[in-house]
Design an enzyme around this catalytic site. Structure first.
Site, PDB file in Angstrom:
ATOM      1  N   ASP A   1       0.970  -0.994   0.102  1.00 56.10           N
ATOM      2  CA  ASP A   1       0.017  -0.138  -0.032  1.00 56.10           C
ATOM      3  C   ASP A   1       0.850   1.366  -0.149  1.00 56.10           C
ATOM      4  O   ASP A   1       0.502   2.338  -0.549  1.00 56.10           O
ATOM      5  CB  ASP A   1      -0.940  -0.083   1.364  1.00 56.10           C
ATOM      6  CG  ASP A   1      -0.252   0.223   2.607  1.00 56.10           C
ATOM      7  OD1 ASP A   1       0.698  -0.203   3.091  1.00 56.10           O
ATOM      8  OD2 ASP A   1      -0.773   1.353   3.247  1.00 56.10           O
TER       9      ASP A   1
ATOM     10  N   ASP B   1       5.782   0.217   3.035  1.00 53.29           N
ATOM     11  CA  ASP B   1       6.037  -1.020   3.712  1.00 53.29           C
ATOM     12  C   ASP B   1       5.829  -2.068   2.999  1.00 53.29           C
ATOM     13  O   ASP B   1       5.655  -2.091   1.671  1.00 53.29           O
ATOM     14  CB  ASP B   1       5.140  -0.823   5.131  1.00 53.29           C
ATOM     15  CG  ASP B   1       3.695  -0.904   4.795  1.00 53.29           C
ATOM     16  OD1 ASP B   1       3.311  -0.886   3.810  1.00 53.29           O
ATOM     17  OD2 ASP B   1       3.115  -0.511   5.872  1.00 53.29           O
TER      18      ASP B   1
ATOM     19  N   TYR C   1      -5.631   0.165   9.213  1.00 57.50           N
ATOM     20  CA  TYR C   1      -6.798   0.827   8.469  1.00 57.50           C
ATOM     21  C   TYR C   1      -8.019   0.426   8.917  1.00 57.50           C
ATOM     22  O   TYR C   1      -8.994  -0.057   8.112  1.00 57.50           O
ATOM     23  CB  TYR C   1      -6.560   0.314   6.977  1.00 57.50           C
ATOM     24  CG  TYR C   1      -5.512   0.807   6.310  1.00 57.50           C
ATOM     25  CD1 TYR C   1      -5.472   2.324   5.754  1.00 57.50           C
ATOM     26  CD2 TYR C   1      -4.269   0.249   5.915  1.00 57.50           C
ATOM     27  CE1 TYR C   1      -4.505   2.727   5.035  1.00 57.50           C
ATOM     28  CE2 TYR C   1      -3.063   0.833   5.140  1.00 57.50           C
ATOM     29  CZ  TYR C   1      -3.276   2.035   4.967  1.00 57.50           C
ATOM     30  OH  TYR C   1      -2.176   2.598   4.281  1.00 57.50           O
TER      31      TYR C   1
ATOM     32  N   GLU D   1       6.002   9.766   2.918  1.00 62.85           N
ATOM     33  CA  GLU D   1       5.654   8.353   2.466  1.00 62.85           C
ATOM     34  C   GLU D   1       4.597   8.626   1.240  1.00 62.85           C
ATOM     35  O   GLU D   1       3.579   9.324   1.477  1.00 62.85           O
ATOM     36  CB  GLU D   1       5.091   7.553   3.445  1.00 62.85           C
ATOM     37  CG  GLU D   1       4.820   6.154   3.175  1.00 62.85           C
ATOM     38  CD  GLU D   1       4.448   5.157   4.400  1.00 62.85           C
ATOM     39  OE1 GLU D   1       4.744   4.019   4.203  1.00 62.85           O
ATOM     40  OE2 GLU D   1       4.226   5.687   5.636  1.00 62.85           O
TER      41      GLU D   1
END
Length: 504
Positions: free
Chosen positions: A88, A91, A237, A474
Site C-alpha cells: 500500500d 512498507d 486501516y 511516504e
C-alpha cells in the site's frame, strides 16, 4: 516594444512545444507551453508508480527495473493463492481495504477520462494497473462469505526496514467471514470489482469482466447481509466512518454497471448521513457515493435528488470564497485537511471536483453556496490548480511527484526505494541493517521511485524531504490512484483553455 516582446514570447512558446533546445533536461521535459505542467508526462509517471508497488512474480515487461519478485508464497499456509496485488505504501504489507479503494479510483479514472488517458498513450498501462489489483481481489474472495483482507503482520513489518525481495517477517493472513463480518472491507471490494467491470466489459474476451461482475455482486450481498464494522477488530486501516458509506458506494457502482433496480432502490431507501462530510478517503466513501448518485440524478433519477444537495455541501466545504468553506488552503493554495499524509485528501477532493464539473457542464447546472454561485468551469479550474500545485506550482517550486521536474523528494519513506536494488546489492539486507544503515542516512534514495506522490507539505507549504518523516514523505497507492483521474481531467481542462495564436 510590446510587439517585439509578443514575437519573442511566441518563439519561446514554439521552442517549448516543439522540444527545441530542451537538451534532455528533465525540467524542460516536464513543462509545456505557457508554463503549464506536462500533464501527459505526469499521468504516465503516476501510473508507472504502481509497477514499483507490485507484489508477487513480476512480468517480463516490468518497467520499474529496480524491483524484483517478492512474497511468492502468500496464502500458502491456508492453501489459497494470495500472491500479487500491491504494497500500500512504503512498507511490505498488503492491506486489502485500501488496495480495493485504489482499484476503485483507478477504474473510476479510466471510466470518466478514457479519452484523455488514451490521448496520452496510457490507457493500456492504466488497464494493466487496474487488473493487477483486481486479480488479487478476485483471488482473495474465496467463497461467498470469505474475503482475505490482509497479508502480512503489520506490527512485525513496521519493526523492519527491508526490501520486499528480502522480506522475512510473518505473512500472517487476515480474513472476514459470516462469523466475523466487516462490511467496510467487503463493500469496498464490491465497489472495486464493479468499477473494474466497467473498464473491461467491452473487451472481446468477456470472461474476465464476467468474473468481476459476479464477484462484485457476491461481495455486496456479503457486506449487506452480514453486517459488521471494521472499527475495533482490525489491525490497521480501521474504519471510523462506519460501513454505510461503503454499502452506498458499492450499490452505486453496481447500479451503474448493471442498471439493476435493486441497487437503485438501495440508494433511494437508505438515508445519507446528515453529518457534514468534508473528505473523501479510503475510510469515508460518502462523497464518492453522492457523486455517482448525483450523476444518475442528473440523468433523470429524480428520487436521488438529496444526493446532489449533499454533494453540493461537500463541494462548498472545499471551494474558497464559498461562504461554507470548512477545509483551509495553505498560503500557496493547497487544500489542507490535516498535517498527516494530507495529499491523499487533496487528490481525492480534486478527483471528485473534476468529475462533478464534468457532470455539471453536461447538464448545464452549477453549484450554489451561501456566498457565491460556482460554474462548472470554475470548479474544474480549482481542481486543476491542485494538480498544478502537486506538480510544482507552489511556494517551494517543488514537485511532490518523484521524478517529475528537477526538484522533487529524494528521500521518500519507502523501504524498496531507500535500499539499493537486489539487482545491484545482491545479498540479503536484513531488518536491523536497514534500520541502522538505510533509514537514517541523509543520502538520496538509490532507487528513484518514479511517479510516487508523497504525503506532502505542511500547512505552511514547507517540506523537509526527510525519510524519517513518514507523514509527509511516504507515498501511497490511493494518493496516486486519485491523482490519475484528476491529472487526466486537468489535461483536458487546459487543452480547452489553451490560447490560440489570434489571442496574441
Amino acid at each position: 516594444m510590446a510587439v517585439k516582446v509578443c514575437v519573442v514570447t511566441m518563439v519561446l512558446l514554439f521552442c517549448c512545444c516543439a522540444g527545441i533546445g530542451a537538451g534532455g533536461d528533465q525540467a524542460a521535459d516536464d513543462v509545456l507551453c505557457l508554463g503549464s505542467p506536462d500533464y501527459g508526462n505526469a499521468l504516465a509517471k503516476a501510473i508507472l508508480f504502481f509497477e514499483g508497488q507490485r507484489s508477487g512474480r513480476l512480468p517480463a515487461n516490468q518497467r520499474t527495473k529496480w524491483r524484483g519478485n517478492s512474497a511468492l508464497t502468500d496464502g500458502r499456509q491456508e492453501n489459497v493463492n494470495l500472491t500479487g496485488g500491491y504494497y500500500d505504501a512504503g512498507d511490505n504489507v498488503k492491506f486489502g481495504f485500501p488496495m480495493a479503494f485504489t482499484v476503485t479510483l483507478l477504474s473510476w479514472s479510466a471510466v470518466e477520462y478514457r479519452g484523455n488517458v488514451a490521448a496520452a498513450g496510457q490507457l493500456g498501462n492504466l488497464r494493466t494497473a487496474i487488473r493487477w489489483g483486481a486479480d488479487f481481489l478476485l483471488r482473495a474472495h474465496t467463497s461467498p462469505t470469505t474475503l482475505y483482507t490482509q497479508v502480512g503482520d503489520g506490527n512485525a513489518d513496521h519493526q523492519c526496514w527491508e526490501r520486499p525481495e528480502d522480506m522475512d517477517t510473518p505473512r500472517t493472513l487476515y480474513k472476514i467471514t459470516a462469523d466475523s463480518p466487516r462490511s467496510e472491507a467487503a463493500g469496498e471490494a464490491a465497489a472495486a470489482l464493479g468499477a473494474a467491470y466497467m473498464v473491461f466489459k467491452d473487451d472481446s474476451d468477456k470472461t474476465f469482466a464476467s468474473q468481476l461482475l459476479t464477484a462484485s455482486r457476491s461481495l455486496f450481498e456479503f457486506a449487506n447481509s452480514y453486517r459488521g464494522s471494521f472499527q475495533s477488530s482490525c489491525p490497521f486501516y480501521c474504519s471510523y466512518s462506519g460501513f454505510m458509506d461503503e454499502l452506498l458506494w458499492a450499490s452505486a457502482w453496481l447500479y451503474r454497471a448493471t442498471k439493476d433496480a435493486k441497487y437503485l432502490d438501495f440508494l433511494s431507501d437508505n438515508q445519507v448521513s446528515s453529518n457534514p462530510v468534508n473528505e473523501f478517503s479510503w475510510d469515508n466513501k460518502l462523497a464518492g457515493a453522492q457523486m455517482l448518485a448525483t450523476q444518475e440524478y442528473l440523468g433523470g433519477k429524480t428520487e436521488l435528488a438529496r444526493y446532489k444537495a449533499n454533494l453540493d455541501s461537500f463541494v462548498c466545504a472545499l471551494l474558497p470564497n464559498s461562504g461554507n468553506v470548512q477545509i483551509h488552503t495553505t498560503p500557496g493554495g493547497l487544500l489542507f485537511t490535516r498535517d498527516s499524509v494530507n495529499m491523499q485528501y487533496t487528490t481525492t477532493a480534486a478527483l471528485v471536483l473534476s468529475i462533478y464539473s464534468k457532470a455539471l457542464k453536461s447538464s448545464g447546472d452549477s453549484v450554489r453556496c451561501s456566498a457565491a454561485n460556482f460554474s462548472s468551469d470554475q470548479i474544474a479550474s480549482f481542481a486543476a490548480s491542485q494538480v498544478d500545485y502537486i506538480l510544482g506550482k507552489n511556494p517551494m517550486g517543488m514537485s511532490y511527484m518523484v521524478g517529475f521536474g528537477n526538484m522533487f523528494p529524494r528521500r521518500i519513506h519507502h523501504r524498496g526505494s531507500s535500499i539499493p536494488s537486489i539487482k545491484v546489492l545482491a545479498r540479503t539486507v536484513p531488518c536491523n541493517e536497514g534500520f541502522s544503515s538505510w533509514l537514517p542516512t541523509s543520502d538520496p534514495n538509490p532507487n528513484i521511485h518514479v511517479g510516487a506522490i508523497v504525503g506532502g507539505p505542511d500547512g505552511n507549504d514547507h517540506f523537509s524531504d526527510s525519510r524519517e518523516d513518514s507523514s509527509h514523505s511516504e507515498p501511497a497507492t490511493y494518493i496516486n490512484a486519485a491523482f490519475v483521474g484528476a491529472c487526466a481531467a486537468a489535461m483536458g481542462q487546459k487543452q480547452l483553455e489553451a490560447p490560440t495564436l489570434s489571442s496574441y
